[in-house]
Write a protein that holds these residues in place. Structure first.
Motif, PDB file in Angstrom:
ATOM      1  N   ALA A   1       0.834  -1.204   0.000  1.00 48.30           N
ATOM      2  CA  ALA A   1       0.000   0.000   0.000  1.00 48.30           C
ATOM      3  C   ALA A   1       0.868   1.254   0.000  1.00 48.30           C
ATOM      4  O   ALA A   1       0.565   2.236  -0.686  1.00 48.30           O
ATOM      5  CB  ALA A   1      -0.930  -0.006   1.208  1.00 48.30           C
ATOM      6  N   ALA A   2       1.955   1.225   0.765  1.00 43.58           N
ATOM      7  CA  ALA A   2       2.862   2.375   0.802  1.00 43.58           C
ATOM      8  C   ALA A   2       3.505   2.600  -0.561  1.00 43.58           C
ATOM      9  O   ALA A   2       3.593   3.740  -1.049  1.00 43.58           O
ATOM     10  CB  ALA A   2       3.929   2.167   1.870  1.00 43.58           C
ATOM     11  N   LEU A   3       3.943   1.536  -1.202  1.00 42.65           N
ATOM     12  CA  LEU A   3       4.562   1.658  -2.525  1.00 42.65           C
ATOM     13  C   LEU A   3       3.562   2.155  -3.564  1.00 42.65           C
ATOM     14  O   LEU A   3       3.911   2.939  -4.454  1.00 42.65           O
ATOM     15  CB  LEU A   3       5.149   0.312  -2.947  1.00 42.65           C
ATOM     16  N   ALA A   4       2.313   1.718  -3.437  1.00 45.36           N
ATOM     17  CA  ALA A   4       1.283   2.180  -4.371  1.00 45.36           C
ATOM     18  C   ALA A   4       1.040   3.675  -4.222  1.00 45.36           C
ATOM     19  O   ALA A   4       0.860   4.396  -5.213  1.00 45.36           O
ATOM     20  CB  ALA A   4      -0.012   1.402  -4.148  1.00 45.36           C
ATOM     21  N   GLU A   5       1.037   4.166  -2.972  1.00 44.30           N
ATOM     22  CA  GLU A   5       0.854   5.598  -2.742  1.00 44.30           C
ATOM     23  C   GLU A   5       2.036   6.387  -3.303  1.00 44.30           C
ATOM     24  O   GLU A   5       1.860   7.446  -3.905  1.00 44.30           O
ATOM     25  CB  GLU A   5       0.705   5.871  -1.237  1.00 44.30           C
ATOM     26  N   ILE A   6       3.232   5.880  -3.117  1.00 46.46           N
ATOM     27  CA  ILE A   6       4.421   6.535  -3.676  1.00 46.46           C
ATOM     28  C   ILE A   6       4.336   6.579  -5.195  1.00 46.46           C
ATOM     29  O   ILE A   6       4.646   7.593  -5.827  1.00 46.46           O
ATOM     30  CB  ILE A   6       5.693   5.794  -3.231  1.00 46.46           C
ATOM     31  N   ASP A   7       3.884   5.481  -5.782  1.00 49.11           N
ATOM     32  CA  ASP A   7       3.805   5.383  -7.241  1.00 49.11           C
ATOM     33  C   ASP A   7       2.817   6.386  -7.835  1.00 49.11           C
ATOM     34  O   ASP A   7       2.945   6.785  -8.992  1.00 49.11           O
ATOM     35  CB  ASP A   7       3.407   3.953  -7.639  1.00 49.11           C
ATOM     36  N   ARG A   8       1.830   6.802  -7.038  1.00 44.12           N
ATOM     37  CA  ARG A   8       0.842   7.767  -7.529  1.00 44.12           C
ATOM     38  C   ARG A   8       1.371   9.194  -7.577  1.00 44.12           C
ATOM     39  O   ARG A   8       0.754  10.063  -8.191  1.00 44.12           O
ATOM     40  CB  ARG A   8      -0.414   7.722  -6.635  1.00 44.12           C
ATOM     41  N   LEU A   9       2.498   9.445  -6.918  1.00 45.87           N
ATOM     42  CA  LEU A   9       3.009  10.805  -6.810  1.00 45.87           C
ATOM     43  C   LEU A   9       3.884  11.160  -8.005  1.00 45.87           C
ATOM     44  O   LEU A   9       4.777  10.403  -8.369  1.00 45.87           O
ATOM     45  CB  LEU A   9       3.811  10.959  -5.515  1.00 45.87           C
ATOM     46  N   PRO A  10       3.660  12.319  -8.612  1.00 45.54           N
ATOM     47  CA  PRO A  10       4.461  12.726  -9.769  1.00 45.54           C
ATOM     48  C   PRO A  10       5.830  13.244  -9.359  1.00 45.54           C
ATOM     49  O   PRO A  10       6.085  13.520  -8.179  1.00 45.54           O
ATOM     50  CB  PRO A  10       3.624  13.862 -10.378  1.00 45.54           C
ATOM     51  N   GLY A  11       6.723  13.383 -10.317  1.00 44.62           N
ATOM     52  CA  GLY A  11       8.034  13.958 -10.027  1.00 44.62           C
ATOM     53  C   GLY A  11       8.951  12.987  -9.317  1.00 44.62           C
ATOM     54  O   GLY A  11       8.683  11.790  -9.207  1.00 44.62           O
ATOM     55  N   ARG A  12      10.059  13.526  -8.797  1.00 48.08           N
ATOM     56  CA  ARG A  12      11.083  12.683  -8.159  1.00 48.08           C
ATOM     57  C   ARG A  12      11.084  12.805  -6.635  1.00 48.08           C
ATOM     58  O   ARG A  12      11.344  11.850  -5.927  1.00 48.08           O
ATOM     59  CB  ARG A  12      12.480  13.075  -8.667  1.00 48.08           C
TER      60      ARG A  12
ATOM     61  N   MET B   1      11.382   0.500  -3.124  1.00 49.86           N
ATOM     62  CA  MET B   1      11.613   1.811  -3.728  1.00 49.86           C
ATOM     63  C   MET B   1      12.866   1.843  -4.601  1.00 49.86           C
ATOM     64  O   MET B   1      13.016   2.767  -5.424  1.00 49.86           O
ATOM     65  CB  MET B   1      11.744   2.875  -2.632  1.00 49.86           C
ATOM     66  N   ARG B   2      13.740   0.882  -4.408  1.00 51.29           N
ATOM     67  CA  ARG B   2      14.983   0.888  -5.166  1.00 51.29           C
ATOM     68  C   ARG B   2      14.676   0.791  -6.667  1.00 51.29           C
ATOM     69  O   ARG B   2      13.908  -0.051  -7.102  1.00 51.29           O
ATOM     70  CB  ARG B   2      15.881  -0.272  -4.735  1.00 51.29           C
ATOM     71  N   GLY B   3      15.242   1.674  -7.422  1.00 51.43           N
ATOM     72  CA  GLY B   3      14.995   1.692  -8.861  1.00 51.43           C
ATOM     73  C   GLY B   3      13.904   2.650  -9.287  1.00 51.43           C
ATOM     74  O   GLY B   3      13.684   2.859 -10.480  1.00 51.43           O
ATOM     75  N   MET B   4      13.177   3.253  -8.324  1.00 51.00           N
ATOM     76  CA  MET B   4      12.126   4.211  -8.667  1.00 51.00           C
ATOM     77  C   MET B   4      12.678   5.573  -9.089  1.00 51.00           C
ATOM     78  O   MET B   4      11.955   6.393  -9.651  1.00 51.00           O
ATOM     79  CB  MET B   4      11.180   4.415  -7.470  1.00 51.00           C
ATOM     80  N   GLY B   5      13.945   5.827  -8.779  1.00 52.10           N
ATOM     81  CA  GLY B   5      14.538   7.105  -9.135  1.00 52.10           C
ATOM     82  C   GLY B   5      14.094   8.251  -8.250  1.00 52.10           C
ATOM     83  O   GLY B   5      14.166   9.419  -8.653  1.00 52.10           O
ATOM     84  N   ARG B   6      13.654   7.950  -7.042  1.00 54.87           N
ATOM     85  CA  ARG B   6      13.168   8.983  -6.129  1.00 54.87           C
ATOM     86  C   ARG B   6      14.327   9.634  -5.351  1.00 54.87           C
ATOM     87  O   ARG B   6      15.365   9.011  -5.120  1.00 54.87           O
ATOM     88  CB  ARG B   6      12.177   8.396  -5.124  1.00 54.87           C
ATOM     89  N   LEU B   7      14.120  10.878  -4.965  1.00 54.49           N
ATOM     90  CA  LEU B   7      14.960  11.572  -4.002  1.00 54.49           C
ATOM     91  C   LEU B   7      14.076  11.877  -2.812  1.00 54.49           C
ATOM     92  O   LEU B   7      13.025  12.484  -2.975  1.00 54.49           O
ATOM     93  CB  LEU B   7      15.501  12.890  -4.585  1.00 54.49           C
ATOM     94  N   TRP B   8      14.483  11.463  -1.606  1.00 48.50           N
ATOM     95  CA  TRP B   8      13.556  11.654  -0.494  1.00 48.50           C
ATOM     96  C   TRP B   8      14.244  12.068   0.792  1.00 48.50           C
ATOM     97  O   TRP B   8      15.438  11.897   0.975  1.00 48.50           O
ATOM     98  CB  TRP B   8      12.681  10.427  -0.283  1.00 48.50           C
TER      99      TRP B   8
END
Length: 470
Positions: A196-207, A230-237
Motif C-alpha cells: 500500500a505504501a509503494l502504491a501511494e508513492i507510485d501515484r506521486l508525480p516527479g522525483r 523503492m529501489r529503482g524508482m529514481g526517487r529523491l527523499w
C-alpha cells in the motif's frame, strides 16, 4: 453533502516574525486523508489557512477542523462562527485529544486519537441521523486506508507537495512528546502494508518525496522492505529518524540506495543527564559524532534537532550545542525551547511541581518559555534560543560547517542548502506570496541530487571531535 475541511493557521504563522517558507512546506495530509472516506457525490474542499484565506461566506453542511495547540484559538473562533449558523462542526487533532473537554465546548462532535477508525464510524452515524458527541479511537490499523485525496490540494502553493505518511506514531516514549497522549487506548506505532505504501508513492508525480512519519525507521522490517521496493524508482527523499536507527547496520545503506538524501535526526541534547530525565532511551550511550559521520559517509545531509531548557541545561548549553553542530558539519539545525504540552508526562510533572507559568496555548510554540527552568532564568533560556539560531546560521558559521566537507562539491552543496534555507528568505517570501512555491521544487531536487554517494577523500580533512552522551 457539502463538507468543508480547515487547517487553521498556527498563531506563529500570523505573527510579525512569520516565516512563509516554514508554513508553505507541506499540504494538510491529515484532512486530505479523511476526505478519502467521503462518498463520491459529496462536495468537499480543503482549506489550509497558511497558504490561503478561509472563506467564511459559504454554507457547508459539515465543517471539519484540525486543531494544534497554537491554532486552538483560531480553530475555536472558526468553529463558533459556523456553529452559530447551524452548521455541524467537528474538531480533532493533537490538542483536542489532549484537552477534550475544552474542545467540546466549541464543537458538535470531537475526535480523540487517530481518525482511521472513528471517522468512518462518525460518517455512518451521521448518515443514519445519530452522530455522537465524541469518538475515541481504539482500533489501530491502516489496512482499509483509502488513497489520499490529493486532488483537493493546490500543489503549486507548497514547496514539498509530495509529502507522504506510511505509518502512525513512534515506538519510543519520550516524556516531552505529544504522541503518548494522542495514541492512548491502543497501539502507538503501526504501519501500512508495504504494498500500500509503494502504491501511494507510485501515484506521486516527479522525483522528490518527503516522509512526514514521526519515525520512518521505527519498524526495521517494514522500513527494509519499503526501501527494497523503492529501489529503482529514481526517487529523491527526505525523512526523520533517530540516532539509534542511523547506527543500525545495513538499514541506512538500503535507505540511501532507494533515494534517501536528507535526514532529520533528533539529537535533542548534548547533556547526557537530560536523556534519562526525559526517557529518551534511544539516545543514551550513543556517539553523536559517529551518527553524523555515518550519514555523511553515505552522502546523507543532516538536519539536527535540538531542545533547550531541560533540567540539566545551564546558560552554557547554547554555545556548546551550536559549536558542536558547526564542527560536525551539520547542514541545517532546528532548535526548540522545551515545551510541556498538555497530556504529556512532562506537563504533568511540571504542573505537579508548580513550574508552569500559564496556560496561554498560543505561546506553547517551542519558541517561548512557558515554564520555570531549573538552571537558568526564563529570559536566559529564550535569549539563548534566539542566539543559537543567529550563531548557527551566520555566514561565517555556514562556511565553517562547509569546510568540514572533504570535497569542493560537498562544500558548495553545504553552503547552497544552509544558505538557501535561512539567508534567502526575502526571495522565498516573494515566491510563496505569489503562490508559486512549487516552482522552487526543481531547485530542491537539484540540490538533493548532489547527495547520496560516498564522498571521495581527495582533500585533506580533519574530523571534528565526536561528542558522546554516554
Amino acid at each position: 453533502m457539502r463538507v468543508k475541511m480547515i487547517l487553521p493557521a498556527l498563531t506563529e504563522a500570523t505573527s510579525p516574525f512569520f516565516r512563509p517558507i516554514k508554513y508553505s512546506l507541506f499540504p494538510p495530509l491529515g484532512l486530505a486523508t479523511l476526505a478519502g472516506y467521503l462518498d463520491p457525490d459529496d462536495e468537499v474542499t480543503v482549506t489550509d489557512e497558511h497558504v490561503q484565506k478561509v472563506d467564511t461566506s459559504d454554507e457547508p453542511d459539515l465543517v471539519v477542523i484540525q486543531v494544534y495547540i497554537t491554532s486552538a484559538r483560531r480553530a475555536y473562533e472558526l468553529a463558533d462562527l459556523y456553529r452559530a449558523r447551524g452548521v455541524r462542526v467537528c474538531l480533532g487533532g493533537l490538542h483536542v485529544t489532549s484537552l477534550p473537554d475544552e474542545a467540546a465546548r466549541h464543537a458538535d462532535t470531537i475526535f480523540c486519537g487517530p481518525g482511521e477508525d472513528t471517522w468512518p464510524r462518525f460518517l455512518a452515524d451521521l448518515r443514519a441521523g445519530r452522530p455522537a458527541a465524541r469518538y475515541d479511537s481504539s482500533e489501530r490499523t491502516l489496512a482499509a486506508l483509502p488513497p489520499v485525496r490529493r486532488d483537493l490540494i493546490a500543489r503549486e502553493r507548497y514547496l514539498v507537495p509530495n509529502s507522504i505518511v506510511v505509518s502512525r506514531g513512534c515506538p519510543h516514549v519520550c516524556d516531552f512528546c505529544y504522541k503518548e497522549a494522542f495514541f492512548e487506548g491502543g497501539k502507538s506505532f503501526y504501519t501500512q502494508t508495504v504494498d500500500a505504501a509503494l502504491a501511494e508513492i507510485d501515484r506521486l508525480p516527479g522525483r522528490h518525496l518527503y516522509f512526514l512519519d514521526d519515525h520512518l525507521f521505527g519498524n526495521a522490517r517494514f522500513a527494509s522492505a519499503l526501501f527494497d521496493g523503492m529501489r529503482g524508482m529514481g526517487r529523491l527523499w527526505q525523512a526523520a529518524g533517530t540516532v539509534k536507527a542511523v547506527l543500525n547496520p545495513g538499514l541506512l545503506e538500503k535507505a540511501v540506495e532507494s533515494g534517501l538524501r536528507s535526514l532529520f535526526v533528533g539529537f535533542e541534547t548534548v547533556n547526557a543527564g537530560n536523556l534519562t530525565e526525559q526517557r529518551k532511551w534511544q539516545n543514551i550511550d550513543r556517539d553523536y559524532g559517529a551518527v553524523v559521520r555515518r550519514l555523511r559517509d553515505n552522502g546523507v545531509m543532516v538536519n539536527g534537532s535540538f531542545v533547550f531548557g531541560m533540567d540539566e541545561d545551564d546558560p552554557s548549553v547554547f554555545d556548546r550545542t551550536v559549536e558542536w553542530a558547526i564542527g560536525q558539519g551539520i547542514e541545517t539545525a532546528t532548535f526548540h525551547i522545551l515545551t510541556p504540552y498538555p497530556g504529556t508526562r512532562l506537563y504533568d510533572r511540571m504542573a505537579k511541581a508548580d513550574r508552569l507559568l500559564h496556560s496561554e496555548w498560543d505561546r506553547y510554540d517551542t519558541r517561548t518559555v512557558v515554564f520555570k527552568p531549573a538552571k537558568m532564568t526564563a529570559q536566559q533560556l529564550e535569549d539563548g534560543y534566539w542566539r543559537a539560531y543567529r550563531d548557527f546560521y551566520r555566514w561565517g558559521s555556514i562556511l565553517r560547517g562547509a569546510a568540514t566537507k572533504p570535497t569542493l562539491r560537498g562544500k558548495t552543496r553545504h553552503v547552497a542548502y544552509a544558505g538557501g534555507w535561512k539567508k534567502f528568505e526575502p526571495a522565498w517570501d516573494v515566491v510563496i506570496r505569489a503562490k508559486r512555491a512549487g516552482r522552487a521544487l526543481p531547485l530542491l531536487e537539484a540540490t538533493l541530487s548532489g547527495f547520496g554517494s560516498r564522498p571521495a577523500r581527495s582533500e585533506p580533512h580533519r574530523e571534528p571531535e565526536p561528542v558522546s552522551v554516554s
